[in-house]
Each structure stands twice: as C-alpha cells, then as structure tokens.
Write an enzyme that holds these catalytic residues in place. Structure first.
Site, PDB file in Angstrom:
ATOM      1  CG  HIS A 126      -0.656   3.663   4.888  1.00 24.04           C
ATOM      2  ND1 HIS A 126      -1.203   2.874   5.863  1.00 24.04           N
ATOM      3  CD2 HIS A 126      -0.270   2.827   3.901  1.00 24.04           C
ATOM      4  CE1 HIS A 126      -1.159   1.606   5.481  1.00 24.04           C
ATOM      5  NE2 HIS A 126      -0.601   1.540   4.295  1.00 24.04           N
TER       6      HIS A 126
ATOM      7  CG  ASP B 279      -1.975   4.490   8.768  1.00 23.26           C
ATOM      8  OD1 ASP B 279      -0.726   4.420   8.831  1.00 23.26           O
ATOM      9  OD2 ASP B 279      -2.635   3.965   7.853  1.00 23.26           O
TER      10      ASP B 279
ATOM     11  CB  SER C 184      -0.945   0.003   1.202  1.00 22.83           C
ATOM     12  OG  SER C 184      -0.213  -0.234   2.386  1.00 22.83           O
TER      13      SER C 184
END
Ligand SMILES: *[C@@H]1O[C@H](CO)[C@@H](O)[C@H](O)[C@H]1NC(C)=O
Ligand SMILES: *[C@@H]1O[C@H](CO)[C@@H](O)[C@H](O)[C@H]1NC(C)=O
Ligand SMILES: *[C@@H]1O[C@H](CO)[C@@H](O)[C@H](O)[C@H]1NC(C)=O
Ligand SMILES: *[C@@H]1O[C@H](CO)[C@@H](O)[C@H](O)[C@H]1NC(C)=O
Ligand SMILES: *[C@@H]1O[C@H](CO)[C@@H](O)[C@H](O)[C@H]1NC(C)=O
Ligand SMILES: *[C@@H]1O[C@H](CO)[C@@H](O)[C@H](O)[C@H]1NC(C)=O
Length: 417
Positions: free
Chosen positions: A390, A387, A145
């Site tokens: 990311h 998070d 990702s």
C-alpha cells in the site's frame, strides 16, 4: 521547506468559487423548483468561469495532447518548492492506513517528488475544473484496497474547494460514496478485489487465505456499475498470493487450481464481455489501471541487502528502467491482449513502470494492521510488519489521479461525454 499556506495561484479560483456559492445561495432563496435552481447555479457558474454550454471546452489550456505525449514515460524530479496538491492534515477523509506522517514516519521526502513525462508536463490538477467536468456524473473506482487508496486520493484532491456543508461521505458496503452537492457529482469506491465474483467480496469480512474466485461470474457486481459515466477498474494484488489460485468456471466443473496468469486472463475476459455489451462510448468512459507494484525485497534494487524491504527507503530508484519481481509479466501480457481487443472502449493507464521507481512511497511500518495502528514493538520489526504494497497519502496514487485528470480533461479524448 513547504509552507502550509494557501497557494497563491489557486487562491483566485478558490475565492471565485466561494463567491459563487455565496451568490448562488442568495439567488436560490428566490427561485422555486429544484430544476430552476440547478439551472440557475449552472448559468451562474458559467458566467463566472466563462464556459458556454454542456459540451464546450472546459479542459482548456492543459497543454496536454494525449496523442503526442506518453504520460507514462518520464522520471521523478525532486520538487520541494511548488505547492503540494493537498496536505495530510488538511484532508479529513484520509484513513489511518495511509496517513504515514501521523503514524510516525520520520521523513516527508516521499511527498516531494513530481512525475515529469519526457515530452510534456502533467497538467496542474484543478479541482474546480474536474468537478465541473463531473457535473451530474458518477466517477467510480472499482477494485481492491489499492484502488480504495486511489479513491481516497481523488477525494482529497477534490474536497478542499467544496464548503463543508456541500460535501458528504457515506458508506454503503461494498461502496463508499463521496458527494459534491453543488455539482451533483459523486466519487465512489466499489470493493471487488478480483473484479469478478469471489469469496472476498464482503467489504470487511473477507477471507484472505482461502481464496476462491468465480472466473465467469460478474453480474452481482456489474449491476452496480451500469450507467456510471466514468469507471476506473483495477485488480491485481489479490491474485498474487500463490502461483495458483482456486477458482470455478463453467459452473459444473467444480473448484480447480488455475495458474494465476491463466485465471487472471479468464477473469479479464469475463469483464471484457461485460464492457463490450454494456458500455456506451458516447456517454461513458472506462479506464483500467495496470498493476500497482510491490517492493518486498530490497536486494532487487540494492544488491547485497539480503533481507530488507521497502522499510527505510526515502528516495525513488534512479535507473531509467527498473522492473521488480512484484510486477508479473504474464499478468501484464494478459492485460495487453485484452486491452488490445477492447480498444478504444477502454483506456489503459499503465502506471506500473512509474510506480516501480517509488520504493520509498509505501506505508511500510507507518500504518495499521486489522484496524490497529502498529505498536512501537511491531514497528521495530520491519521484516515482519512493513507493508510494501500500500501507499502513503499524499503520495504516488495522487500522480495516478493527475494522469487520470489529464485524460478526463484532454479534448482529444473527450468525445461527447
Ligand atoms: C494532437 O497531436 C496530434 C499529433 O501531433 C495532432 O494531429 C492533433 O491535431 C493534436 N490535437 C490537438 C487537439 O491539439
Ligand atoms: C444528478 O446526477 C445524476 C447522475 O449521477 C443524474 O442522473 C441526475 O439527473 C442529476 N440530477 C440533475 C438534477 O441534473
Ligand atoms: C485449493 O483448495 C483446496 C481444497 O480446499 C486446498 O487444499 C488447496 O490448498 C487450495 N489451493 C490454494 C492455492 O489455495
Ligand atoms: C467453458 O465453456 C465454454 C463453452 O461453454 C468453453 O468454450 C470453455 O473452454 C470452457 N472453459 C473452461 C476453462 O473450461
Ligand atoms: C535505516 O536508516 C538509518 C539511517 O540511514 C540507519 O541508521 C538504520 O540502520 C536503518 N535501519 C535499517 C533497519 O535498515
Ligand atoms: C505497460 O508499460 C510497460 C513498460 O513500462 C510495458 O512493458 C507493458 O507492456 C505495458 N503494458 C501494457 C498492457 O501495455
């Protein structure tokens, strides 16, 4: 503050491009075969932009000589005045995971830092020049990702100079493909979080907890990479769940737990074998992104902040060296050895240190989880929900792509591709 207006410096280029498209359309109506059309478009483009044939210098004037300037050593400078490369609202291809402002992030400071290598400047990203460079080619990002975000960033960096009816994006799991029709160029993403085969290879229905990696198997993926002119690989964060990982090697030995750096090294060597036997350096370029750092524990950069993370961070780390525990040195060591063996077939883009400084660049609580935007209740619990892996876009991955751009445009790296 920055104005969302069309930047002056880019305007003539955009205008020229639009004129080109308009004129091309007129001419196309009078020419018959598809080949003639492509050739005509190409000649027309060259007439406008002054280039002569397929192998000429289009890189031009980037001021960057790869053997003179290390693009990975430098510092982040605050830059609220120059034009942004793109705006969050202006790129329709950004996914909810990365649109931090739209998801409620109160500050936009993370968008206002520019990477300044010590001995040179990063060349200004010029979408038309890169598209010309990618004419009749495929650029494929392969990985997890993090790599998907880099691909999204690249699509956003390029898309604004292409008229709506000349660009498209389609999903063909495990791939996402962006096409720039007039250039016959495609910018693709291929999901392969471990590069080698694993039980996480399904693009959406992958198991996160019970990871199982097939360290010596890559063919199911690699057949999709064959002949692609520019390949950009990345694989890191999926390895790092625990100190050991379940894996198979040499088929018959069954599943064993491997120390992660050892497993990583074995997977890399499977990949390296594929590179050795399949890449033609005359016509292909291969890049490998070093690991994207995480910022899970604020005590690492702010001693005595006990249980914080990247949440609430709004500026980069200012020390000249900073290395958090999220960037594993044994994994880096494995990378170093394998890259050394693969020279000059593979170019390592060592973005770890420059990204280490950017504790402020993560999506934090302004993101989604399993496809759902975090609720305000979840957002108020950053210890659990932030998070710190990311990145927001626009943001840090744009810099990785500016560096990739510098390499792709630099004549000393160009060879005959
Ligand atoms: C790049 O720099 C190296 C070392 O200074 C020099 O030898 C080389 O000629 C330069 N290449 C170009 C294209 O300027
Ligand atoms: C378009 O690009 C592909 C590679 O992505 C190439 O194989 C094909 O020949 C190109 N088409 C034309 C008409 O040049
Ligand atoms: C490896 O697999 C075994 C059997 O399924 C399991 O008990 C163990 O927890 C797994 N190890 C890791 C690191 O996931
Ligand atoms: C796998 O087999 C090869 C030879 O067939 C051997 O050299 C290698 O050490 C084996 N790897 C592991 C991890 O057992
Ligand atoms: C976040 O920063 C603001 C302003 O600096 C501060 O008031 C607030 O307490 C911080 N929140 C957390 C959870 O650290
Ligand atoms: C990447 O750069 C860091 C320093 O910024 C260095 O410690 C590391 O060895 C480099 N990695 C490789 C694979 O060369």
């Amino acid at each position: 503050m920055r104005e969302p207006s069309l930047p002056d410096r880019r305007f003539p280029m955009v205008l020229a491009f639009l004129i080109l498209i308009g004129t091309a359309r007129l001419l196309l109506e009078t020419s018959s075969s598809p080949c003639a059309r492509v050739g005509m478009l190409r000649r027309l483009y060259r007439a406008i932009f002054g280039a002569q044939d397929g192998k000429h210098r289009i890189g031009l004037g980037s001021g960057f000589n790869g053997s003179e300037c290390n693009l990975f050593e430098g510092r982040w400078v605050s830059d609220r005045d120059s034009d942004p490369l793109y705006e969050e609202e202006s790129c329709p291809y950004l996914t909810q995971q990365v649109t931090c402002r739209r998801n409620g992030r109160p500050d936009s400071l993370y968008q206002s830092w520019r990477w300044k290598p010590h001995k040179c400047d990063l060349p200004r990203f010029d979408a038309v020049k890169l598209l010309e460079r990618l004419r009749d080619k495929r650029l494929m990002f392969i990985g997890d990702s993090i790599q998907r975000i880099q691909w999204e960033s690249m699509v956003c960096l390029l898309q604004s100079v292409i008229p709506d009816n000349k660009k498209s994006l389609h999903r063909d799991p495990p791939m996402k493909i962006f096409k720039a029709e007039e250039f016959n160029a495609s910018i693709e993403f291929y999901w392969a979080p471990f590069m080698v085969e694993s039980n996480a290879d399904h693009a959406t229905k992958h198991r996160v907890q019970k990871r199982l990696v097939r360290l010596d198997s890559i063919a199911r993926h690699s057949r999709h990479w064959e002949g692609v002119q520019v390949l950009v690989f990345e694989s890191y964060v999926w390895w790092m769940n625990k100190p050991v990982i379940n894996a198979t090697i040499n088929g018959s030995y069954g599943v064993q737990e491997f120390d992660v750096p050892k497993a990583y090294r074995l997977a890399l060597s499977t990949w390296a074998d594929w590179i050795r036997f399949n890449i033609d350096s005359e016509t292909q370029r291969v890049f490998f992104m070093s690991m994207s750092p995480t910022h899970l524990w604020s005590w690492e950069w702010k001693p005595a902040s006990d249980d914080g993370n990247c949440f609430n961070e709004t500026s980069p780390i200012r020390r000249s060296t900073y290395w958090g525990s999220g960037s594993n040195l044994d994994v880096m060591g494995a990378l170093k050895d394998v890259m050394e063996e693969l020279k000059p077939k593979v170019t390592l883009l060592n973005i770890t240190q420059l990204s280490e400084y950017r504790k402020d660049g993560h999506t934090s609580v302004y993101t989604e989880r399993r496809g759902e935007l975090l609720t305000s209740e979840q957002r108020s619990n950053p210890r659990v929900y932030a998070d710190c892996i990311h990145w927001c876009l626009p943001g840090v991955p744009d810099t990785w792509n500016q560096i990739l751009y510098a390499y792709l445009m630099d004549d000393t790296f160009k060879r005959s591709m």
